[in-house]
Design a protein around this motif. Structure first.
Motif, PDB file in Angstrom:
ATOM      1  N   GLN A 260       3.529  50.198  54.097  1.00 28.57           N
ATOM      2  CA  GLN A 260       2.819  49.548  55.220  1.00 28.57           C
ATOM      3  C   GLN A 260       2.837  48.038  55.095  1.00 28.57           C
ATOM      4  OE1 GLN A 260       1.028  50.381  58.052  1.00 28.57           O
ATOM      5  NE2 GLN A 260       2.127  52.300  57.752  1.00 28.57           N
ATOM      6  N   ALA A 262       0.948  46.421  53.165  1.00 24.82           N
ATOM      7  CA  ALA A 262      -0.495  46.185  53.300  1.00 24.82           C
ATOM      8  C   ALA A 262      -0.973  45.070  52.378  1.00 24.82           C
ATOM      9  CB  ALA A 262      -1.242  47.480  52.973  1.00 24.82           C
ATOM     10  N   SER A 265      -5.438  48.109  50.177  1.00 27.57           N
ATOM     11  CA  SER A 265      -5.577  49.514  50.567  1.00 27.57           C
ATOM     12  C   SER A 265      -6.708  50.157  49.779  1.00 27.57           C
ATOM     13  CB  SER A 265      -4.263  50.257  50.325  1.00 27.57           C
ATOM     14  OG  SER A 265      -3.270  49.693  51.153  1.00 27.57           O
ATOM     15  N   ARG A 380      -3.043  44.204  57.260  1.00 23.97           N
ATOM     16  CA  ARG A 380      -2.561  45.587  57.211  1.00 23.97           C
ATOM     17  C   ARG A 380      -3.200  46.279  56.020  1.00 23.97           C
ATOM     18  NH1 ARG A 380       1.784  42.660  58.930  1.00 23.97           N
ATOM     19  NH2 ARG A 380       2.022  41.934  56.783  1.00 23.97           N
ATOM     20  N   VAL A 382      -3.988  50.466  54.161  1.00 29.18           N
ATOM     21  CA  VAL A 382      -3.879  51.926  54.177  1.00 29.18           C
ATOM     22  C   VAL A 382      -5.198  52.479  53.654  1.00 29.18           C
ATOM     23  CG1 VAL A 382      -2.732  53.941  53.157  1.00 29.18           C
ATOM     24  CG2 VAL A 382      -1.391  51.895  53.729  1.00 29.18           C
TER      25      VAL A 382
END
Ligand code: UD1
Length: 464
Positions: A260, A262, A265, A380, A382
């Protein structure tokens, strides 16, 4: 002529400290002055003013929405995705691009033991400490991926010396000592209700560790962030000292985070009891965040989805992967810095009465930063849902829920399930006490691969 400290105290409305200075012996007086000079009293006054302005407001007023968590189903497509992300995470580990970060600033006092929580003797058969358990998990990962995994452990002023000496006395549990680094988090003064500094029973300024959110600043201040950059390490796997089932450097989680791209997360488990004392990961006014159980209204805590499950069920288990550059942004750019939360707590302190020091217990304000507030800053992320039975057995209380006894039971259940998977025909005693060292296996699959039935499957069973 007024000294620097006179001016500082007068300007920041902390003149009550003069009375303490008058009562203390010269060496302690100087120590108190030096201590006060370490802190930014203007920032403290601002924190107090913010608390005053917000403390009357009801707990969270913002809109709270659920967040979609990453889960895998048995379908071939989903299992294919799972294997793909796992492989991405394993590659990252093989390339040495991950560092481990344990926050362990807390003491074991609530568990009835003096000293750092990580020293608590926990495991069901060998009574290994939490630190030993994690160290063995890290040794196993290093063997599997053929790369050293740097391990940063955040301590506090209260437990840094004891933590270090525990590792030294135990030969770093087989890890290379220079791969284990201890960082000390900062302290911040607590204040009384009127915003005044507090003098503790020992005659020193009363301070508390600045919360696990302070761990990011500690990474920066200790030079660890710069070391990580120099070593080409991009991801930081963060976990708490109080969860013996934490799956350290879980490749699937790391892979999903990388996939992702990210910033940060989080792992969650499904909350089934509305009153469980966990934070909930959700969208707060549109931004990702964590609402503590104390801030969730009873109605929200009990709200159900049409299928009967709790609506706000993504329980934060405080396991994260953070991108190193994102952490740099959080600590170096003012717009990204984490806010302080304030909590009321009983504080044993000193007062001055008729020119003499006397003990007193007051309600004071304790300020802390929380790591999960960084979620609101990321672009971003997760949120990965995992199985509670496999990954979450927190140790918070001496007895009852979330205690060493429940954590031991969770370890025994999990390891018994691994054994049943590997030896389905074996007859096992009902009261089986079993412990699997992470050096033997870290999950059902690796247990099955390694398993050779011992001559007798009787309790207690230990695998290493
Ligand atoms: C925390 C989370 C909660 C989550 C739960 C999972 C907060 C406010 N809440 O709850 O959302 O569901 O864990 O178990 O954190 N620590 C430091 N320095 C500090 C403060 C804490 O290192 O200044 C470390 C502790 O050693 C511990 C961890 O942070 O490992 C968690 O702190 P704790 O205060 O026990 O959090 P909880 O209230 O249990």
């Amino acid at each position: 002529m007024a000294t620097d400290i006179d001016r500082i105290l007068s300007r920041s409305n902390q003149t009550h400290i003069f009375q303490f200075l008058d009562c203390l012996p010269a060496t302690e007086r100087q120590a108190l002055i030096d201590d006060i000079a370490r802190f930014d009293l203007v920032q403290l006054a601002a924190l107090h003013a913010h608390h005053q302005a917000t403390c009357q407001a009801p707990a969270h007023q913002q809109s709270l929405q659920t967040v979609e968590a990453l889960r895998f189903t048995p379908s071939p497509a989903s299992q294919h995705e799972r294997r793909r992300m796992h492989a991405i995470g394993e590659d990252c580990l093989r390339q040495g691009r991950v560092a481990l970060f344990l926050v362990a600033g807390g003491q074991a006092t609530r568990l009835g033991l003096q000293g750092p929580k990580g020293c608590y003797p926990l495991t069901p058969v060998r009574q290994k400490s939490l630190f030993q358990l994690y160290a063995e998990g890290i040794r196993a990962l290093q063997l599997r991926y053929g790369r050293p995994l740097p391990w940063y452990i955040m301590t506090s002023e209260d437990n840094n010396a004891a933590t270090k000496s525990f590792f030294e006395h135990n030969g770093f549990f087989g890890l290379e000592p220079d791969r284990v680094r201890f960082l000390v988090q900062q302290q911040i003064p607590s204040l009384d209700i009127d915003g005044r500094l507090i003098v503790g029973r020992n005659g020193k300024l009363f301070t508390n560790p600045n919360g696990h959110g302070g761990s990011l600043q500690a990474l920066h201040d200790s030079g660890a962030l710069a070391d990580l950059a120099a070593a080409g390490i991009e991801e930081i796997f963060y976990f708490q000292v109080d969860n013996p089932l934490a799956r350290i450097a879980d490749p699937l989680f790391i892979g999903a985070h990388l996939e992702q791209r990210a910033d940060m997360s989080t792992k969650v488990v499904s909350k089934t009891d509305p009153h469980e004392k966990v934070g909930i990961i959700g969208r707060i006014d549109g931004r990702l965040g964590c609402i503590e159980y104390s801030e969730l209204s009873p109605a929200e805590a009990c709200q159900r989805s049409p299928d009967g499950s709790l609506r706000f069920s993504s329980a934060n288990i405080a396991i994260h992967v953070l991108n190193r550059r994102f952490v740099e942004k959080l600590v170096c750019q003012a717009a990204f810095s984490l806010p302080y939360h304030c909590a009321l707590k009983q504080i044993e302190c000193l007062a001055v009465d008729k020119g003499r020091l006397c003990p007193l217990t007051i309600q004071g304000l304790k300020f802390e930063m929380f790591i999960f507030d960084a979620l609101a800053r990321d672009e971003r992320s997760v949120t990965r849902e995992v199985s509670r039975a496999e990954e979450f057995a927190p140790i918070k209380n001496r007895d009852g829920a979330d205690s060493p006894a429940t954590a031991r039971r969770a370890m025994i259940s999990l390891h018994t399930a691994w054994l049943r998977g590997a030896a389905p025909a074996a007859s096992l005693p009902d009261d089986l006490v079993i412990e699997v060292s992470p050096l033997y296996a870290c999950d059902a699959e690796s247990f099955q691969q390694r398993f050779v039935a011992p001559a007798q499957l009787s309790s207690p069973l230990y695998f290493e």
